[in-house]
Scaffold this motif. Sequence first.
Motif, mmCIF file in Angstrom:
data_model
loop_
_atom_site.group_PDB
_atom_site.id
_atom_site.type_symbol
_atom_site.label_atom_id
_atom_site.label_comp_id
_atom_site.label_asym_id
_atom_site.label_seq_id
_atom_site.Cartn_x
_atom_site.Cartn_y
_atom_site.Cartn_z
ATOM 1 N N VAL A 474 10.620 42.456 -23.705
ATOM 2 C CA VAL A 474 9.451 41.601 -23.887
ATOM 3 C C VAL A 474 9.613 40.790 -25.172
ATOM 4 O O VAL A 474 9.421 39.563 -25.179
ATOM 5 N N LYS A 475 9.994 41.445 -26.246
ATOM 6 C CA LYS A 475 10.184 40.727 -27.508
ATOM 7 C C LYS A 475 11.362 39.753 -27.430
ATOM 8 O O LYS A 475 11.304 38.645 -27.974
ATOM 9 N N ILE A 476 12.432 40.177 -26.764
ATOM 10 C CA ILE A 476 13.581 39.288 -26.639
ATOM 11 C C ILE A 476 13.189 38.021 -25.891
ATOM 12 O O ILE A 476 13.497 36.900 -26.316
ATOM 13 N N ALA A 477 12.500 38.178 -24.753
ATOM 14 C CA ALA A 477 12.082 37.016 -23.968
ATOM 15 C C ALA A 477 11.145 36.121 -24.763
ATOM 16 O O ALA A 477 11.290 34.893 -24.787
ATOM 17 N N GLU A 478 10.176 36.731 -25.420
ATOM 18 C CA GLU A 478 9.230 35.933 -26.202
ATOM 19 C C GLU A 478 9.932 35.201 -27.334
ATOM 20 O O GLU A 478 9.590 34.057 -27.658
ATOM 21 N N GLY A 479 10.942 35.842 -27.914
ATOM 22 C CA GLY A 479 11.706 35.181 -28.963
ATOM 23 C C GLY A 479 12.499 33.994 -28.458
ATOM 24 O O GLY A 479 12.836 33.094 -29.233
ATOM 25 N N LEU A 480 12.793 33.971 -27.170
ATOM 26 C CA LEU A 480 13.499 32.852 -26.553
ATOM 27 C C LEU A 480 12.538 31.852 -25.913
ATOM 28 O O LEU A 480 12.977 30.917 -25.226
ATOM 29 N N GLY A 481 11.246 32.052 -26.108
ATOM 30 C CA GLY A 481 10.262 31.092 -25.638
ATOM 31 C C GLY A 481 9.679 31.361 -24.273
ATOM 32 O O GLY A 481 8.991 30.502 -23.716
ATOM 33 N N VAL A 482 9.920 32.549 -23.707
ATOM 34 C CA VAL A 482 9.450 32.878 -22.358
ATOM 35 C C VAL A 482 8.335 33.915 -22.448
ATOM 36 O O VAL A 482 8.548 35.003 -23.005
ATOM 37 N N PRO A 483 7.148 33.641 -21.918
ATOM 38 C CA PRO A 483 6.082 34.652 -21.895
ATOM 39 C C PRO A 483 6.539 35.895 -21.149
ATOM 40 O O PRO A 483 7.208 35.807 -20.118
ATOM 41 N N ALA A 484 6.164 37.069 -21.654
ATOM 42 C CA ALA A 484 6.690 38.302 -21.075
ATOM 43 C C ALA A 484 5.651 39.405 -21.124
ATOM 44 O O ALA A 484 4.708 39.377 -21.927
ATOM 45 N N SER A 485 5.838 40.391 -20.252
ATOM 46 C CA SER A 485 4.965 41.554 -20.186
ATOM 47 C C SER A 485 5.794 42.746 -19.735
ATOM 48 O O SER A 485 6.956 42.602 -19.337
ATOM 49 N N ARG A 486 5.163 43.932 -19.778
ATOM 50 C CA ARG A 486 5.870 45.156 -19.396
ATOM 51 C C ARG A 486 5.054 45.904 -18.355
ATOM 52 O O ARG A 486 3.834 46.043 -18.478
ATOM 53 N N ALA A 487 5.728 46.398 -17.316
ATOM 54 C CA ALA A 487 5.069 47.165 -16.265
ATOM 55 C C ALA A 487 5.737 48.521 -16.139
ATOM 56 O O ALA A 487 6.970 48.615 -16.112
ATOM 57 N N THR A 488 4.923 49.573 -16.034
ATOM 58 C CA THR A 488 5.446 50.923 -15.813
ATOM 59 C C THR A 488 4.925 51.520 -14.511
ATOM 60 O O THR A 488 5.402 52.573 -14.093
ATOM 61 N N THR A 489 3.952 50.853 -13.881
ATOM 62 C CA THR A 489 3.421 51.321 -12.604
ATOM 63 C C THR A 489 3.497 50.201 -11.579
ATOM 64 O O THR A 489 3.608 49.016 -11.928
ATOM 65 N N ALA A 490 3.408 50.574 -10.324
ATOM 66 C CA ALA A 490 3.425 49.570 -9.254
ATOM 67 C C ALA A 490 2.221 48.648 -9.356
ATOM 68 O O ALA A 490 2.332 47.439 -9.093
ATOM 69 N N GLU A 491 1.084 49.185 -9.747
ATOM 70 C CA GLU A 491 -0.108 48.352 -9.904
ATOM 71 C C GLU A 491 0.090 47.304 -10.989
ATOM 72 O O GLU A 491 -0.294 46.139 -10.823
ATOM 73 N N GLU A 492 0.679 47.702 -12.110
ATOM 74 C CA GLU A 492 0.917 46.747 -13.195
ATOM 75 C C GLU A 492 1.913 45.675 -12.773
ATOM 76 O O GLU A 492 1.726 44.483 -13.070
ATOM 77 N N LEU A 493 2.963 46.079 -12.078
ATOM 78 C CA LEU A 493 3.953 45.100 -11.638
ATOM 79 C C LEU A 493 3.322 44.104 -10.669
ATOM 80 O O LEU A 493 3.574 42.893 -10.757
ATOM 81 N N ALA A 494 2.497 44.572 -9.747
ATOM 82 C CA ALA A 494 1.854 43.675 -8.796
ATOM 83 C C ALA A 494 0.956 42.668 -9.511
ATOM 84 O O ALA A 494 0.967 41.473 -9.204
ATOM 85 N N GLU A 495 0.181 43.146 -10.458
ATOM 86 C CA GLU A 495 -0.715 42.255 -11.186
ATOM 87 C C GLU A 495 0.067 41.221 -11.992
ATOM 88 O O GLU A 495 -0.244 40.020 -11.980
ATOM 89 N N GLN A 496 1.091 41.667 -12.683
ATOM 90 C CA GLN A 496 1.856 40.764 -13.545
ATOM 91 C C GLN A 496 2.711 39.794 -12.733
ATOM 92 O O GLN A 496 2.862 38.627 -13.102
ATOM 93 N N PHE A 497 3.266 40.261 -11.612
ATOM 94 C CA PHE A 497 4.079 39.392 -10.760
ATOM 95 C C PHE A 497 3.211 38.300 -10.152
ATOM 96 O O PHE A 497 3.598 37.116 -10.133
ATOM 97 N N SER A 498 2.037 38.646 -9.677
ATOM 98 C CA SER A 498 1.125 37.650 -9.113
ATOM 99 C C SER A 498 0.727 36.618 -10.157
ATOM 100 O O SER A 498 0.688 35.409 -9.879
#
Length: 517
Positions: A474-498
Amino acid sequence: MNGAQSVIRTLVDSGVEVCFGNPGTSEMHFVAALDSVPAMRGILGLFEGAVTGAADGYARIAGKPAATLLHLGPGMANGLANLHNARRAHTPIVNVVGDHATYHHRLDAPLESDIDALAGWLEGWSRRAVDTESAGKDAADAVAAAMDSPGRCATLILPADVSWGEGGVSSPPAARSARPSVASGTVRAVAADVVADGRTTILLGGEACRERGLRAAARIADATGAEVLVETFPARLERGAGLPAFDRLGYLAEQATRQLQSAARLILAGAVSPVSFFAYPGRPGDLVPAGVTVTTLAEVGDDVTGALEAVADAVAPGAEPTVRAPLRPPLPSGPLNVRNWADVIGALLPDNAIISDESNTSGGGLAAALSGAPRHDVLMLTGGAIGQGIPVATGAAVAAPHRPVVNLQADGSAMYTISALWTQAREQLDVTTVLLNNRAYAILRMELQRVGAEGAGAAANSMLDLSAPNMDYVKIAEGLGVPASRATTAEELAEQFSAALAEPGPHLIEAVIPPLL
C-alpha cells in the motif's frame, strides 16, 4: 530533417503510434524529435523491463507494434526478460536502441557493448542504421519485419550521429509478407483423422485462442467427440459467457500427462508439442505419452483460424458451437485464501475487461471462477520470465483506454517491475491491480520439493521467504502515485475492488492471503 525525425515519422506512417521509453544521452535527438511528430505518443517508464513489458501488452491488444526506446546495450539488457516473454508470445515490437556515435566506438567508452549480440538473442530481426539518409527506410523495414507472421521483435540500432545528422528522409510503409494458408490436403487429412479416431485431442495456441478459433474448435469437438485444450500460457485468450470454454494444458508435467493420457492423436493448431518447463530427475521432459501420434494442422505463423474453420466446415457443416452460459460465483465471505479471492473477481468482473494474469501459485481457482463471467481477454506469462504482469497491464490500458484492465499480480513477481505503477499514475490509466501478498516465492517452495533437492533447511527456506521484513505494498503504491488499500477478507476485497473499478485512474489492492505451500 535529421535522422531521428525521419525514423519517428516513418514509424507513425507505418502505424506505430506509441513509444515506451527510458532514454539516455545517445537518444536525446530522438526524444527531442517527439515534439516535431506529435502523432507519436511518448510514454516514460522508469525501468527498461517495464518499458518492454508495456510494449508487449500494448501490441497483444492493439494488434500492431509499439516502439521501445532503449539506452545502449545495458538499457536493452535490462529489458530483455520481458522481450523474451514477447518473443514467446510472438508479439510485434519495434525496439529502437540508441548507440554511441559511429566514430566513438574505437574509444571503448564505459557504456560500449555488443548491442548486435543482444538483439540476436531475441531470434527476430535486427539492423544497424549506417547513415542518416537510409534510417527512415530502416525503420519501415523494422515495422514490416515485426508484423510478419508470426509477430516478432525487430530491433533498429540507431547510432547517435545517424540520429542527429541532417538529411533524413521518411520512408513509406514497407511491404509485409502474406500469412501462409494451410494446404487443403492437410485440412482434409486432419478432418478425416478426427472423424475416424475417437480419441483425438486438439491443442490450441496463438490466434486459435481468439473467438473464431475457439468457435471452430468447439464445432469440431461437438461433432466428433474430440477433446480440446488450450496451451498452458496463451498470449491472449478470449474467455467468458457466450464463448466456448476449454481447459488449459496443465503447468505441472504430471497434470499435462494426465490430460493427454487417453489420447491416441494430438493435433496442434497454432501450438507446439508440449514439454515440461524444467527438467526433473527421473522424469521425461516430453509430455506427449508414448504411442500418441502428433499431427500439425497449422504452425503458429499460419492462418490457424482459417484452417480450424475449414476442418469444422468439413466435419460439422452449418453447426453452431456449444458456448458457456453466463454464470458467476457467489460472493464468498471470511478470511481471504488461495481460492476465494478468485471468486470475488469472478463475481464482480466488469464486461469487456482485459486481465493481465501473473497470479502464479495463487491463481489455481481463477479459470473456474471466470469461465462464465462476462466476456474478457486474458494476457498470460508466455515465456516464464516473471515481472510481466504490471507492465503488460500498463500497455494494454494504453491500447484500449475505454476497457477496464485488471492486473492479478503475485507479490514476488510484482517487485521486479513495480515501478510501472508510476507510469500508470502519470498516464492516468484505468488499471486495477490486485496484488496477492503471500509473503513468499511460493512457486519456488513447490519447485524445491519437485526437483528432489534434499537437505533444505533454514538457509534454503530463507531464500524463498519474503516476510523478513514484510513489504508494505500500500505504501509502495501510494509512493508511486497510485491510490491503494489492503484487504484481508473476501468482504473487504469485494468492497475495494468495486470501488476501484468505479473510479478513473489506477488503483492497487493488496490482498493478503496464506501461501499455497
